[in-house]
Write a protein that holds these residues in place. Structure first.
Motif, PDB file in Angstrom:
ATOM      1  N   PHE A  35       0.824  -1.203   0.000  1.00 50.61           N
ATOM      2  CA  PHE A  35       0.000   0.000   0.000  1.00 50.61           C
ATOM      3  C   PHE A  35       0.859   1.254   0.000  1.00 50.61           C
ATOM      4  N   TYR A  36       1.917   1.272   0.808  1.00 54.13           N
ATOM      5  CA  TYR A  36       2.793   2.444   0.848  1.00 54.13           C
ATOM      6  C   TYR A  36       3.575   2.604  -0.453  1.00 54.13           C
ATOM      7  N   VAL A  37       3.967   1.505  -1.066  1.00 53.07           N
ATOM      8  CA  VAL A  37       4.634   1.585  -2.372  1.00 53.07           C
ATOM      9  C   VAL A  37       3.670   2.155  -3.401  1.00 53.07           C
ATOM     10  N   PHE A  38       2.416   1.712  -3.365  1.00 49.31           N
ATOM     11  CA  PHE A  38       1.403   2.237  -4.271  1.00 49.31           C
ATOM     12  C   PHE A  38       1.222   3.738  -4.065  1.00 49.31           C
ATOM     13  N   LEU A  39       1.136   4.194  -2.819  1.00 47.53           N
ATOM     14  CA  LEU A  39       0.965   5.621  -2.561  1.00 47.53           C
ATOM     15  C   LEU A  39       2.166   6.427  -3.048  1.00 47.53           C
ATOM     16  N   GLY A  40       3.357   5.880  -2.879  1.00 46.26           N
ATOM     17  CA  GLY A  40       4.557   6.559  -3.365  1.00 46.26           C
ATOM     18  C   GLY A  40       4.561   6.684  -4.875  1.00 46.26           C
ATOM     19  N   LEU A  41       4.212   5.618  -5.568  1.00 43.69           N
ATOM     20  CA  LEU A  41       4.165   5.668  -7.026  1.00 43.69           C
ATOM     21  C   LEU A  41       3.065   6.599  -7.519  1.00 43.69           C
ATOM     22  N   LEU A  42       1.953   6.649  -6.813  1.00 48.51           N
ATOM     23  CA  LEU A  42       0.881   7.573  -7.167  1.00 48.51           C
ATOM     24  C   LEU A  42       1.352   9.019  -7.031  1.00 48.51           C
ATOM     25  N   ALA A  43       2.028   9.326  -5.929  1.00 49.08           N
ATOM     26  CA  ALA A  43       2.515  10.692  -5.731  1.00 49.08           C
ATOM     27  C   ALA A  43       3.531  11.076  -6.800  1.00 49.08           C
ATOM     28  N   ILE A  44       4.426  10.163  -7.140  1.00 49.17           N
ATOM     29  CA  ILE A  44       5.432  10.441  -8.168  1.00 49.17           C
ATOM     30  C   ILE A  44       4.767  10.673  -9.518  1.00 49.17           C
ATOM     31  N   SER A  45       3.788   9.853  -9.851  1.00 53.26           N
ATOM     32  CA  SER A  45       3.125  10.027 -11.149  1.00 53.26           C
ATOM     33  C   SER A  45       2.324  11.329 -11.200  1.00 53.26           C
ATOM     34  N   LEU A  46       1.726  11.737 -10.095  1.00 61.77           N
ATOM     35  CA  LEU A  46       1.000  13.005 -10.059  1.00 61.77           C
ATOM     36  C   LEU A  46       1.958  14.184 -10.216  1.00 61.77           C
ATOM     37  N   ILE A  47       3.106  14.129  -9.576  1.00 59.79           N
ATOM     38  CA  ILE A  47       4.088  15.202  -9.687  1.00 59.79           C
ATOM     39  C   ILE A  47       4.604  15.310 -11.105  1.00 59.79           C
ATOM     40  N   PHE A  48       4.958  14.179 -11.716  1.00 54.93           N
ATOM     41  CA  PHE A  48       5.441  14.208 -13.098  1.00 54.93           C
ATOM     42  C   PHE A  48       4.343  14.668 -14.058  1.00 54.93           C
ATOM     43  N   GLY A  49       3.102  14.334 -13.769  1.00 59.61           N
ATOM     44  CA  GLY A  49       1.995  14.792 -14.589  1.00 59.61           C
ATOM     45  C   GLY A  49       1.823  16.304 -14.534  1.00 59.61           C
ATOM     46  N   LEU A  50       2.039  16.891 -13.374  1.00 55.61           N
ATOM     47  CA  LEU A  50       1.948  18.345 -13.239  1.00 55.61           C
ATOM     48  C   LEU A  50       3.074  19.039 -13.991  1.00 55.61           C
TER      49      LEU A  50
END
Length: 54
Positions: A35-50
């Motif tokens: 779950f924490y790995v998933f949250l980390g990857l989600l945050a990274i993908s959101l940042i790169f998307g911005l």
């Protein structure tokens, strides 16, 4: 990956209800880690998307 975290969480709940403490603890630990790995990857993908839009 979130799917696997939920699967391990369900395994942990079932094993805990049946009295298998070691299996429940291990499954809960794996679910928490995924779950924490998933949250980390989600945050990274959101940042790169911005940054990609700007």
């Amino acid at each position: 990956m979130l799917y696997y975290a939920l699967v391990f969480l369900v395994i942990a709940i079932i094993a805990g209800a049946l009295g298998f403490g070691g299996v429940a603890g291990a499954s809960a630990g794996i679910a928490q880690l995924l779950f924490y790995v998933f949250l980390g990857l989600l945050a990274i993908s959101l940042i790169f998307g911005l940054f990609r839009r700007a």
